[in-house]
Design a protein around this motif. Sequence first.
Motif, mmCIF file in Angstrom:
data_model
loop_
_atom_site.group_PDB
_atom_site.id
_atom_site.type_symbol
_atom_site.label_atom_id
_atom_site.label_comp_id
_atom_site.label_asym_id
_atom_site.label_seq_id
_atom_site.Cartn_x
_atom_site.Cartn_y
_atom_site.Cartn_z
ATOM 1 N N PRO A 8 0.773 -1.244 0.000
ATOM 2 C CA PRO A 8 0.000 0.000 0.000
ATOM 3 C C PRO A 8 0.805 1.296 0.000
ATOM 4 O O PRO A 8 0.474 2.216 -0.727
ATOM 5 C CB PRO A 8 -0.854 -0.119 1.269
ATOM 6 C CG PRO A 8 -1.028 -1.577 1.463
ATOM 7 C CD PRO A 8 0.279 -2.181 1.020
ATOM 8 N N GLU A 9 1.871 1.375 0.793
ATOM 9 C CA GLU A 9 2.600 2.654 0.866
ATOM 10 C C GLU A 9 3.274 3.016 -0.452
ATOM 11 O O GLU A 9 3.128 4.153 -0.923
ATOM 12 C CB GLU A 9 3.597 2.626 2.034
ATOM 13 C CG GLU A 9 3.748 3.943 2.750
ATOM 14 C CD GLU A 9 2.478 4.786 2.911
ATOM 15 O OE1 GLU A 9 2.498 5.947 2.445
ATOM 16 O OE2 GLU A 9 1.480 4.336 3.482
ATOM 17 N N ARG A 68 0.537 4.080 -2.792
ATOM 18 C CA ARG A 68 0.041 5.425 -2.451
ATOM 19 C C ARG A 68 0.982 6.479 -3.035
ATOM 20 O O ARG A 68 0.530 7.468 -3.625
ATOM 21 C CB ARG A 68 -0.080 5.550 -0.934
ATOM 22 C CG ARG A 68 -0.777 6.800 -0.481
ATOM 23 C CD ARG A 68 -1.026 6.814 1.032
ATOM 24 N NE ARG A 68 -2.228 6.053 1.320
ATOM 25 C CZ ARG A 68 -2.277 4.929 2.032
ATOM 26 N NH1 ARG A 68 -1.186 4.440 2.579
ATOM 27 N NH2 ARG A 68 -3.412 4.309 2.255
ATOM 28 N N THR A 120 0.507 6.677 -6.792
ATOM 29 C CA THR A 120 -0.758 7.352 -7.118
ATOM 30 C C THR A 120 -0.607 8.870 -6.987
ATOM 31 O O THR A 120 -1.093 9.626 -7.824
ATOM 32 C CB THR A 120 -1.899 6.836 -6.217
ATOM 33 O OG1 THR A 120 -1.956 5.405 -6.328
ATOM 34 C CG2 THR A 120 -3.231 7.435 -6.604
ATOM 35 N N LYS A 121 0.082 9.313 -5.946
ATOM 36 C CA LYS A 121 0.339 10.754 -5.779
ATOM 37 C C LYS A 121 1.159 11.295 -6.941
ATOM 38 O O LYS A 121 0.911 12.402 -7.428
ATOM 39 C CB LYS A 121 1.067 11.025 -4.459
ATOM 40 C CG LYS A 121 0.209 10.856 -3.232
ATOM 41 C CD LYS A 121 1.047 11.089 -1.975
ATOM 42 C CE LYS A 121 0.260 10.823 -0.719
ATOM 43 N NZ LYS A 121 1.084 10.999 0.495
ATOM 44 N N PRO A 140 -4.508 9.527 -1.551
ATOM 45 C CA PRO A 140 -5.087 8.300 -2.086
ATOM 46 C C PRO A 140 -5.482 7.320 -0.980
ATOM 47 O O PRO A 140 -4.851 7.271 0.075
ATOM 48 C CB PRO A 140 -3.954 7.704 -2.918
ATOM 49 C CG PRO A 140 -2.965 8.797 -3.113
ATOM 50 C CD PRO A 140 -3.127 9.730 -1.967
ATOM 51 N N SER A 141 -6.522 6.547 -1.244
ATOM 52 C CA SER A 141 -6.975 5.551 -0.280
ATOM 53 C C SER A 141 -6.978 4.160 -0.915
ATOM 54 O O SER A 141 -7.049 4.019 -2.127
ATOM 55 C CB SER A 141 -8.370 5.904 0.233
ATOM 56 O OG SER A 141 -9.294 5.916 -0.831
ATOM 57 N N VAL A 142 -6.901 3.156 -0.050
ATOM 58 C CA VAL A 142 -6.884 1.756 -0.461
ATOM 59 C C VAL A 142 -8.307 1.228 -0.554
ATOM 60 O O VAL A 142 -9.122 1.461 0.329
ATOM 61 C CB VAL A 142 -6.088 0.902 0.556
ATOM 62 C CG1 VAL A 142 -6.244 -0.587 0.287
ATOM 63 C CG2 VAL A 142 -4.627 1.299 0.557
ATOM 64 N N MET A 201 -5.944 1.679 -5.697
ATOM 65 C CA MET A 201 -5.853 3.001 -5.082
ATOM 66 C C MET A 201 -6.887 3.914 -5.732
ATOM 67 O O MET A 201 -7.113 3.842 -6.943
ATOM 68 C CB MET A 201 -4.458 3.590 -5.291
ATOM 69 C CG MET A 201 -3.325 2.783 -4.686
ATOM 70 S SD MET A 201 -3.435 2.493 -2.920
ATOM 71 C CE MET A 201 -3.415 4.140 -2.253
ATOM 72 N N HIS A 248 -7.978 8.085 -5.794
ATOM 73 C CA HIS A 248 -7.547 9.415 -5.380
ATOM 74 C C HIS A 248 -8.440 10.484 -6.015
ATOM 75 O O HIS A 248 -8.149 10.999 -7.099
ATOM 76 C CB HIS A 248 -6.085 9.639 -5.781
ATOM 77 C CG HIS A 248 -5.506 10.888 -5.182
ATOM 78 N ND1 HIS A 248 -4.392 11.497 -5.704
ATOM 79 C CD2 HIS A 248 -5.862 11.624 -4.109
ATOM 80 C CE1 HIS A 248 -4.090 12.566 -4.978
ATOM 81 N NE2 HIS A 248 -4.978 12.663 -4.003
ATOM 82 N N GLU A 292 -5.514 -0.545 6.501
ATOM 83 C CA GLU A 292 -5.295 0.467 5.468
ATOM 84 C C GLU A 292 -6.614 1.160 5.147
ATOM 85 O O GLU A 292 -7.685 0.578 5.250
ATOM 86 C CB GLU A 292 -4.721 -0.167 4.196
ATOM 87 C CG GLU A 292 -3.301 -0.620 4.332
ATOM 88 C CD GLU A 292 -2.309 0.517 4.534
ATOM 89 O OE1 GLU A 292 -2.569 1.646 4.067
ATOM 90 O OE2 GLU A 292 -1.284 0.275 5.163
#
Length: 190
Positions: free
Chosen positions: A52-53, A56, A59-60, A81-83, A96, A98, A189
């Motif tokens: 996830p990290e 994320r 995605t950013k 962004p979220s999972v 992800m 966002h 998450e």
Amino acid sequence: MAEIRATGRTRRTTKTIRATALAVALTGLLSTLSVGCSNVKELNYTPARMDPEPARTKTKQVSSSLLEMTGVKGKVTEPGPSVTRCREYGDDLFSMSHPWSVYEITDEQVDTGITNLRKALNENGWKITKDGKAKSQAQDPEIYAENDAEQFALHVTGSKKSATGNPMILFKVVSKCFKAESAKSLDGEY
């Protein structure tokens, strides 16, 4: 001697009962697992392995590059962004999402941003799948696009000043499913 035989029979009977119970339990478990597996859908692509990290962060980066493509300067909403679990494809898969926007801009900046984005998407590996007007009273411009190399999709709407709001460009960036190291790494998450 009779007592020893009875105890021996009791032990054999107990072992037989335990073995039968174990066999029934395993049969039930295996049938549950096979039913569960048949409910898991197949993806038409191989998901990239990523926890996830790092997903994320990626995605950013995609969202930041989209903002640069607009050429518009304004304020950007903060939530990151979220999972979202892709449970229908497996417990260790996630995507992800966002949603974000650029605001405190003018109607002209909305038009310029959408025009710049439309051109830059094609030049940066994105394939526009829909380009037109939103099905709303305002008929705001909207674009749907996909980037197979980056494994992301995009929906963007240019919202001009109206009685209910100020001008802004709204983005929703969504990834394909990623495969986490384990389903456990997705616990907690958001």
